[in-house]
Design a protein around this motif. Structure first.
Motif: not given
Length: 127
Positions: A119-124
């Motif tokens: 989720y953190k990677i996608l949110s970037l």
């Protein structure tokens, strides 16, 4: 190449986020940009309906913070990681991926470290 990784993360998202919880029956409401939105909260899951319409990460953070003032966070969750998950849902929705699953965000308890990372990677990639 980056887009291929995004699709891979998206597929992993689909297969790992399909847990079933009983959504809270107590529907609540908030107003954002003169529009009424519904949400439900329990110790297991928070659900924000039509969350894809709320675009700004700053506004997402503000909404989740306000909701948390009167509701207990799902077990093992923080506002920060829930903002990342919401932004990842919005990104996938904007890419027309899994739209039936990503138009509403379901912030479940005890997300795995791998899923939080994804989720953190996608949110970037979400602005």
């Amino acid at each position: 190449m980056k887009f291929n990784y995004l699709i891979l993360f998206s597929l992993l998202f689909l297969f790992t986020s399909c847990q079933k919880y009983n959504y809270a029956e107590d529907m609540k409401e908030f107003v954002y940009n003169d529009k009424l939105y519904k949400y439900s909260c329990s110790k297991e899951i928070w659900v924000i309906y039509n969350s894809c319409e709320i675009k700004s990460k700053k506004d997402i953070n503000k909404i989740l913070t306000e909701i948390s003032e009167n509701n207990e966070l799902p077990s093992g969750r923080t506002i920060k990681d829930m903002v990342s998950e919401w932004a990842a849902h919005n990104l996938l929705y904007n890419l027309h991926l899994f739209r039936t699953h990503t138009n509403t965000v379901d912030l479940e308890k005890n997300q795995s470290k791998i899923l939080k990372f994804l989720y953190k990677i996608l949110s970037l990639f979400y602005k």
